[in-house]
Design an enzyme around this catalytic site. Structure first.
Site, PDB file in Angstrom:
ATOM      1  N   CYS A 149       0.681  -1.351  -0.014  1.00 28.98           N
ATOM      2  CA  CYS A 149       0.124  -0.007   0.072  1.00 28.98           C
ATOM      3  C   CYS A 149       0.682   1.414  -0.110  1.00 28.98           C
ATOM      4  CB  CYS A 149      -1.027   0.155   1.259  1.00 28.98           C
ATOM      5  SG  CYS A 149      -2.271   1.284   1.048  1.00 28.98           S
ATOM      6  N   PHE A 150       1.853   1.431   0.944  1.00 30.75           N
ATOM      7  CA  PHE A 150       2.551   2.696   0.887  1.00 30.75           C
ATOM      8  C   PHE A 150       3.373   2.967  -0.161  1.00 30.75           C
ATOM      9  CE2 PHE A 150       1.507   1.915   5.389  1.00 30.75           C
ATOM     10  CZ  PHE A 150       1.640   3.019   5.934  1.00 30.75           C
TER      11      PHE A 150
END
Length: 276
Positions: A149-150
């Site tokens: 995600c990041f």
């Protein structure tokens, strides 16, 4: 006179309960049962949550996740895999029609993230939003390339001490915005990447390096150990200041608790988890 929103800290719970409460809160706000609400929570056991659209079998090493004793849950929001371990998770649930909520996801993300920005500032960090300046940077936003995600850049990067820090995801359903995200206390990058399937090690190393370059936990930024209770207090105040709101406590009634329980069963089901 500030508007008053609800606040609830459900503390530490399993992944199914955590996701069920976020979804239930959307229902409650959608039906007009409650005012906008901000919620804090943590995870027990540590859990890998995957985005609504992720292909679980293709991207995640499920045996590894089990072996490590982690929970596994699919979120109602998009985005990629997040390991929820040493972190404070927040969710903001507000009607799309709210006068302070911009119509676009990106702009609403920025408004809601003001609360995060103020929270980091109150912990003494230098925090600001970075906006992509070049066409190339903007185009890059349209082609997320990693399962983690990041790693996906977003329009308003929340930057703390020069590094991206908070990964958030947003969904809009039933006339309601749900944005939730992780505020990392500590992160074990090797643990996280160990659970993803990559074509080869070179690609895995490249993705890991890109991730380390961007994702950072609070305790990577300071010599003093910041505790979860300190984070809870800082971001409680941060959201009040960033969104110009006051808080009143939320407690669930019997009917609401029953609804949460029912939604929980969905998140526990293989049908939901393996849906893609």
């Amino acid at each position: 006179m500030n508007e008053t929103w609800y606040f609830i800290n459900t503390k530490s719970n399993d992944p199914y309960y955590n996701m069920a409460v976020d979804e239930a809160l959307m229902n409650f706000v959608s039906r007009g049962e409650i005012d906008p609400v901000i919620r804090f929570y943590t995870w027990n056991p540590a859990t890998l949550s995957i985005g609504y659209f992720q292909k679980l079998i293709k991207e995640i090493d499920i045996e590894k996740v089990k072996e490590k004793g982690y929970g596994l849950v699919r979120r109602a929001t998009g985005g990629r895999g997040v390991l929820h371990d040493k972190e404070l998770t927040y969710s903001v649930i507000v009607p799309e029609s709210h006068p302070n909520m911009p119509k676009t996801v990106t702009e609403a993300y920025r408004v809601i993230s003001e609360g995060l920005l103020e929270g980091f500032k109150s912990l003494g960090f230098d925090a600001y939003f970075a906006i992509p300046k070049t066409k190339e940077e903007r185009d890059k936003l349209k082609t997320p390339r990693s399962s983690v995600c990041f790693d996906a850049p977003s329009w308003y990067e929340l930057v703390v001490e020069g590094r991206k820090i908070a990964g958030s995801a947003q969904t809009r359903q039933k006339g309601v915005i749900l944005q939730h995200g992780s505020i990392l206390q500590d992160i074990d990058v090797d643990e996280l990447f160990d659970m993803f399937i990559y074509k080869n090690d070179r690609l895995k190393d490249k993705m890991k390096a890109a991730f380390v370059d961007k994702a950072v936990a609070i305790n990577d930024l300071t010599d003093r150990k910041i505790t979860i209770p300190e984070m809870e207090e800082a971001f409680y105040e941060g959201f009040k200041k960033g969104l110009d709101i006051d808080f009143k406590p939320l407690t669930f009634n019997e009917a609401q608790l029953a609804e949460i329980k029912e939604i929980e069963d969905k998140y526990k089901s293989d049908e939901w988890t393996y849906r893609k």
